[in-house]
Design an enzyme around this catalytic site. Structure first.
Site, short mmCIF file in Angstrom:
data_model
loop_
_atom_site.label_atom_id
_atom_site.label_comp_id
_atom_site.label_asym_id
_atom_site.label_seq_id
_atom_site.Cartn_x
_atom_site.Cartn_y
_atom_site.Cartn_z
N CYS A 222 0.85 -1.18 0.00
CA CYS A 222 0.00 0.00 0.00
C CYS A 222 0.89 1.23 0.00
O CYS A 222 1.86 1.31 0.75
CB CYS A 222 -0.90 -0.01 1.24
N HIS B 172 -8.88 -3.58 -2.83
CA HIS B 172 -7.98 -2.77 -2.00
C HIS B 172 -8.46 -1.32 -1.94
O HIS B 172 -8.55 -0.72 -0.86
CB HIS B 172 -6.56 -2.86 -2.58
N GLU B 173 -8.77 -0.76 -3.10
CA GLU B 173 -9.17 0.65 -3.14
C GLU B 173 -10.55 0.86 -2.50
O GLU B 173 -10.77 1.86 -1.82
CB GLU B 173 -9.14 1.19 -4.57
N HIS C 247 -10.10 1.15 1.13
CA HIS C 247 -9.68 2.50 1.53
C HIS C 247 -10.89 3.41 1.71
O HIS C 247 -10.92 4.22 2.64
CB HIS C 247 -8.75 3.12 0.47
#
Length: 165
Positions: A88, A130-131, A134
Protein backbone atom coordinates in the site's frame (compact mmCIF):
# COMPACT_ATOMS: atom_id res chain seq x y z
CA UNK A 1 -3.73 17.89 -13.70
CA UNK A 2 -1.49 17.06 -10.70
CA UNK A 3 0.33 14.19 -9.04
CA UNK A 4 -0.77 14.51 -5.44
CA UNK A 5 1.23 13.44 -2.35
CA UNK A 6 0.10 10.22 -0.67
CA UNK A 7 -1.14 10.35 2.93
CA UNK A 8 0.69 7.90 5.18
CA UNK A 9 -0.45 5.55 7.91
CA UNK A 10 -1.42 7.59 10.97
CA UNK A 11 -3.26 10.25 8.97
CA UNK A 12 -6.86 10.19 10.25
CA UNK A 13 -8.36 10.54 6.74
CA UNK A 14 -7.24 6.96 6.02
CA UNK A 15 -9.44 5.57 8.81
CA UNK A 16 -12.65 7.51 8.20
CA UNK A 17 -15.25 6.05 5.82
CA UNK A 18 -15.40 8.35 2.79
CA UNK A 19 -18.54 10.27 1.87
CA UNK A 20 -20.52 9.21 -1.21
CA UNK A 21 -20.13 11.49 -4.19
CA UNK A 22 -23.41 13.37 -4.70
CA UNK A 23 -22.40 16.02 -7.25
CA UNK A 24 -20.77 15.13 -10.56
CA UNK A 25 -19.24 18.49 -11.48
CA UNK A 26 -16.00 20.12 -12.59
CA UNK A 27 -14.51 19.70 -9.09
CA UNK A 28 -15.09 15.95 -9.25
CA UNK A 29 -13.59 15.77 -12.74
CA UNK A 30 -10.51 17.63 -11.42
CA UNK A 31 -10.25 15.14 -8.54
CA UNK A 32 -10.48 12.20 -10.97
CA UNK A 33 -7.77 13.78 -13.17
CA UNK A 34 -5.52 14.12 -10.10
CA UNK A 35 -6.22 10.51 -9.05
CA UNK A 36 -5.40 9.24 -12.54
CA UNK A 37 -2.23 11.35 -12.76
CA UNK A 38 -1.19 10.11 -9.31
CA UNK A 39 -1.78 6.43 -10.16
CA UNK A 40 0.33 6.75 -13.33
CA UNK A 41 3.49 7.07 -11.22
CA UNK A 42 5.65 3.93 -11.49
CA UNK A 43 4.79 1.03 -9.19
CA UNK A 44 1.21 2.06 -8.54
CA UNK A 45 -1.90 -0.07 -9.15
CA UNK A 46 -4.48 2.13 -7.42
CA UNK A 47 -5.04 5.35 -5.50
CA UNK A 48 -8.13 6.15 -3.45
CA UNK A 49 -9.27 9.71 -2.80
CA UNK A 50 -8.60 9.46 0.97
CA UNK A 51 -4.97 8.65 0.14
CA UNK A 52 -4.65 12.14 -1.32
CA UNK A 53 -6.57 13.72 1.56
CA UNK A 54 -10.06 13.82 0.03
CA UNK A 55 -12.79 11.95 1.90
CA UNK A 56 -14.93 11.03 -1.12
CA UNK A 57 -15.80 7.58 -2.51
CA UNK A 58 -13.62 7.70 -5.62
CA UNK A 59 -10.52 5.85 -6.77
CA UNK A 60 -8.31 5.32 -9.78
CA UNK A 61 -6.52 2.18 -10.88
CA UNK A 62 -3.79 1.21 -13.33
CA UNK A 63 -3.50 -2.45 -14.23
CA UNK A 64 -1.80 -3.86 -17.33
CA UNK A 65 -1.34 -0.33 -18.67
CA UNK A 66 -5.05 0.54 -18.41
CA UNK A 67 -5.95 3.54 -16.27
CA UNK A 68 -9.49 4.03 -15.04
CA UNK A 69 -11.58 5.28 -12.16
CA UNK A 70 -14.76 4.47 -10.28
CA UNK A 71 -17.03 6.64 -8.17
CA UNK A 72 -19.22 5.26 -5.33
CA UNK A 73 -18.13 1.64 -5.93
CA UNK A 74 -20.06 -1.37 -4.73
CA UNK A 75 -18.38 -4.78 -4.95
CA UNK A 76 -20.26 -7.96 -5.83
CA UNK A 77 -19.85 -11.48 -7.19
CA UNK A 78 -16.59 -12.41 -5.44
CA UNK A 79 -15.29 -15.77 -6.64
CA UNK A 80 -12.24 -17.85 -5.91
CA UNK A 81 -9.28 -16.92 -3.78
CA UNK A 82 -5.85 -15.41 -4.22
CA UNK A 83 -3.22 -14.84 -1.56
CA UNK A 84 -0.54 -12.82 -3.36
CA UNK A 85 1.65 -10.23 -1.68
CA UNK A 86 -0.04 -6.86 -1.35
CA UNK A 87 1.38 -3.49 -0.45
CA UNK A 88 0.00 0.00 0.00
CA UNK A 89 1.29 3.45 -0.88
CA UNK A 90 0.16 4.62 2.57
CA UNK A 91 2.34 1.93 4.19
CA UNK A 92 5.53 2.27 2.10
CA UNK A 93 8.02 -0.57 2.07
CA UNK A 94 5.64 -3.14 3.53
CA UNK A 95 4.11 -6.08 1.71
CA UNK A 96 2.36 -9.23 2.93
CA UNK A 97 0.36 -12.10 1.44
CA UNK A 98 -3.20 -10.82 1.62
CA UNK A 99 -6.30 -12.92 0.99
CA UNK A 100 -8.62 -11.52 -1.67
CA UNK A 101 -11.23 -12.86 -4.05
CA UNK A 102 -9.76 -13.98 -7.39
CA UNK A 103 -12.52 -12.22 -9.32
CA UNK A 104 -14.94 -9.45 -8.43
CA UNK A 105 -17.35 -7.03 -10.07
CA UNK A 106 -17.45 -3.37 -9.10
CA UNK A 107 -20.37 -1.15 -10.03
CA UNK A 108 -20.56 2.61 -9.63
CA UNK A 109 -20.26 5.66 -11.83
CA UNK A 110 -17.76 7.43 -14.03
CA UNK A 111 -16.80 11.07 -13.48
CA UNK A 112 -19.83 12.24 -15.49
CA UNK A 113 -22.35 10.27 -13.42
CA UNK A 114 -22.82 7.53 -16.00
CA UNK A 115 -23.21 3.97 -14.65
CA UNK A 116 -20.02 1.92 -14.88
CA UNK A 117 -19.29 -1.75 -14.24
CA UNK A 118 -15.79 -3.17 -13.99
CA UNK A 119 -15.23 -6.92 -13.73
CA UNK A 120 -11.74 -8.08 -12.96
CA UNK A 121 -9.62 -11.06 -12.07
CA UNK A 122 -6.18 -11.33 -10.52
CA UNK A 123 -4.44 -7.99 -10.03
CA UNK A 124 -7.44 -5.92 -11.21
CA UNK A 125 -9.73 -7.73 -8.74
CA UNK A 126 -7.15 -7.14 -6.00
CA UNK A 127 -6.92 -3.43 -6.86
CA UNK A 128 -10.71 -3.01 -6.89
CA UNK A 129 -10.98 -4.65 -3.46
CA UNK A 130 -7.98 -2.77 -2.00
CA UNK A 131 -9.17 0.65 -3.14
CA UNK A 132 -12.76 0.03 -2.03
CA UNK A 133 -11.40 -0.92 1.40
CA UNK A 134 -9.68 2.50 1.53
CA UNK A 135 -13.05 4.15 0.92
CA UNK A 136 -14.41 2.24 3.92
CA UNK A 137 -11.54 3.42 6.17
CA UNK A 138 -9.76 0.05 6.02
CA UNK A 139 -6.16 -0.77 5.18
CA UNK A 140 -4.94 -4.08 3.81
CA UNK A 141 -3.20 -4.87 7.11
CA UNK A 142 -6.68 -4.97 8.68
CA UNK A 143 -7.47 -8.09 6.61
CA UNK A 144 -4.37 -10.02 7.71
CA UNK A 145 -4.70 -12.86 10.19
CA UNK A 146 -2.53 -14.79 12.65
CA UNK A 147 1.26 -14.69 12.39
CA UNK A 148 1.16 -12.58 9.23
CA UNK A 149 -0.85 -9.88 11.02
CA UNK A 150 1.45 -9.96 14.06
CA UNK A 151 4.51 -9.65 11.81
CA UNK A 152 2.98 -6.71 9.89
CA UNK A 153 2.04 -4.88 13.09
CA UNK A 154 5.56 -5.39 14.50
CA UNK A 155 7.05 -3.99 11.29
CA UNK A 156 4.66 -1.06 11.39
CA UNK A 157 5.58 -0.22 15.01
CA UNK A 158 9.29 -0.52 14.21
CA UNK A 159 8.95 1.70 11.14
CA UNK A 160 6.91 4.34 12.98
CA UNK A 161 9.29 4.47 15.95
CA UNK A 162 12.27 4.84 13.58
CA UNK A 163 10.53 7.69 11.76
CA UNK A 164 10.02 9.60 15.03
CA UNK A 165 13.74 9.66 15.83
Amino acid sequence: MTVRPIRLFGDPVLRIPAEPVAVFDAALRALVADLEDTVREPGRAGVAAPQIGVSLRAFSYRVDGEVGHLINPVLSDPEGEQDDEEGCLSLPGMGYPTPRAWSVTATGFDQHGEPLTISGTGLLARALQHETDHLDGRLYIDTLKGDTRRQALRELRRTRSSARR
